[in-house]
Design a protein around this motif. Structure first.
Motif, short mmCIF file in Angstrom:
data_model
loop_
_atom_site.label_atom_id
_atom_site.label_comp_id
_atom_site.label_asym_id
_atom_site.label_seq_id
_atom_site.Cartn_x
_atom_site.Cartn_y
_atom_site.Cartn_z
N GLU A 78 0.84 -1.20 0.00
CA GLU A 78 0.00 0.00 0.00
C GLU A 78 0.88 1.26 0.00
O GLU A 78 1.84 1.36 0.77
N LYS A 91 0.10 1.70 -5.48
CA LYS A 91 -1.01 0.93 -4.92
C LYS A 91 -1.74 1.79 -3.91
O LYS A 91 -1.16 2.28 -2.95
N LYS A 92 -3.03 2.00 -4.17
CA LYS A 92 -3.84 2.87 -3.32
C LYS A 92 -5.20 2.22 -3.11
O LYS A 92 -5.89 1.88 -4.07
N ASN A 95 -5.89 -1.02 -4.92
CA ASN A 95 -5.87 -1.02 -6.38
C ASN A 95 -4.53 -0.50 -6.90
O ASN A 95 -3.94 0.42 -6.33
N ILE A 96 -4.06 -1.10 -8.00
CA ILE A 96 -2.90 -0.57 -8.70
C ILE A 96 -3.38 0.60 -9.56
O ILE A 96 -4.30 0.45 -10.37
#
Length: 453
Positions: A78, A91-92, A95-96
């Motif tokens: 993350e 990555k947030k 989700n990429i």
């Protein structure tokens, strides 16, 4: 019966095909092109997709993302960032995402949403077929053989979110065999599927036994591919610019992006002709740039790259206990394999083998997926629960109560399903009148029984 399409998604372009009138054919998009670039531009409030994004790439390079399916499976923590080509990914929220700068502030766009933009355009191409009604589009989705189960699941979910219903997900190398009809021949031998991508090379050996396919082994080498050739041609064009303008005018990103687009076009031109013309409008101070590059010069500057493409082959074959003489046929995949010099080098390496590239190397996987799709009897009410999964192990027939117990492979590992095969075999009974027991078994390794069906 609904039409089923063959869908191939690479890191460079997407191709969709359909089986009709007894053969597979690639569909052209609204721009008249049979390959849809995996590009999406996010600039201000404007979104450009596919060919439109490629046409304006040199102006919007820093705002353009390559909708790479391979990024869906990127292993990041993350908030961890990674540089991919001209774009940063992060990555947030699980989700990429692509990370852009907009008015000095970061803008995050999930990779799956970017890929979805291209998928929507491919779905629109499929709907241009007169036989397609409204609703979801059924397709056979080819996947790289090195994708793990989670990666395939993420890609399938993304495809189904944007207008498609995925019937099956066969590996790309197995599908490449179908357009050449090798699955229908009485041919027995080893086939090497050689796939050169943008940033990777995949090698796969398949054993064919009277049309039945069995995966022998596969290997993917990352960090080498068609992008290296583009960079080498970019260096050539930079040198030509110095001669043309008598100074270095390629210090700015704008000029470099224009030349990079010209380098890619030059590579494509030199696959079909001996001399490639280069013309770049308004490259420096409103002045245009033009030059010519011969195929001989192109092959000379890229010789070391071509050699690096071939280097992994022998080691890979050795790891399988094979040599080049054991390979009977070679199938080339990927746009880079259109280059005549690379084709000739493959012929030199496998001098006693047939090297197949006369079906477009850009299209062969998608055409194979369309052929596979033609085997599916699909109705509009079909649900995924009624489809047949692709086996991950061998299926064998085992005969007991015989003079010599025997096992015959029915379907090799990774054989695309559904499939129709006829196998002739002879057995000798141990006692007249005593029944012969026939069992269908799944084996992880040929001869090692794992489960009964």
């Amino acid at each position: 019966m609904a039409t089923v399409f063959g869908l191939s998604l690479g890191n460079h372009q997407g191709v969709i095909s359909v089986f009709k009138n007894g053969r597979s054919e690639v569909l052209a998009n609204e721009s008249g092109e049979r390959e849809t670039p995996m590009l999406v531009t996010y600039k201000d409030d404007t979104i450009l997709v596919g060919s439109a994004a490629k046409g304006a790439l040199y102006r919007n390079f820093q705002y353009t993302a390559i909708a790479m399916p391979s990024l869906l499976g990127t292993d990041l923590n993350e908030n961890e960032e990674k540089k991919v080509s001209n774009i940063t990914i992060i990555k947030k929220g699980g989700n990429i995402c692509y990370k852009f700068e907009r008015e000095g502030k970061p803008r995050l766009v999930p990779v799956k949403d970017t890929l979805g933009k291209v998928l929507e355009q491919l779905a629109a191409t499929a709907r241009s077929c007169e036989s397609v009604s409204s609703g979801s589009i059924h397709c056979v989705l080819s996947v790289p053989i090195h994708y793990d189960t989670d990666h395939v699941s993420l890609l399938k979910q993304c495809v189904e979110t944007h207008g498609f219903t995925v019937i099956s997900t066969p590996p790309s190398p197995m599908l490449s065999v179908l357009p050449y009809g090798l699955d229908k021949d009485s041919y027995t031998g080893h086939v090497l599927v050689y796939d050169v991508g943008v940033n990777s090379i995949s090698l796969t050996v398949i054993r064919l036994i009277n049309g039945l396919m069995k995966l022998v082994g596969t290997r993917t080498i990352n960090g080498v591919g068609g992008y290296d050739i583009d960079q080498e041609l970019l260096s050539v064009l930079k040198d030509e610019c110095k001669r043309y303008f008598r100074k270095d005018v390629t210090g700015g990103k704008y000029a470099v992006n224009k030349l990079l687009a010209a380098a890619e076009s030059l590579k494509q031109s030199l696959t079909n002709q001996q001399t490639g013309p280069v013309y770049v409008e308004s490259l420096h101070d409103g002045m245009d740039f033009q030059c010519n590059v011969t195929r001989g010069r192109f092959e000379g500057v890229c010789q070391s790259i071509f050699t690096s493409f071939l280097d992994p082959i022998q080691g890979f074959l050795n790891s399988l206990g094979l040599t080049g003489s054991n390979i009977n046929k070679v199938i080339l995949i990927g746009g880079t394999c259109k280059i005549p010099r690379l084709q000739q080098l493959m012929k030199d390496v496998f001098s006693s083998s047939e090297v197949y590239y006369f079906i477009s190397t850009d299209h062969v996987v998608s055409l194979g997926a369309a052929l596979e799709a033609s085997y599916h009897q699909v109705t509009s009410g079909l649900s995924l629960s009624s489809t047949i999964p692709v086996t991950t192990n061998d299926l064998s027939l085992t005969f007991s109560n015989c003079v010599t117990p025997a096992s015959v492979v029915l379907l090799g590992k990774h054989t695309p399903l559904p499939v129709c095969k006829t196998i002739n075999t002879k057995i000798e009974v141990s006692e007249p009148g005593r029944p012969v027991i026939i069992a269908i078994k799944e084996t992880a390794v040929l001869g090692e029984v794992c489960d009964f069906f």
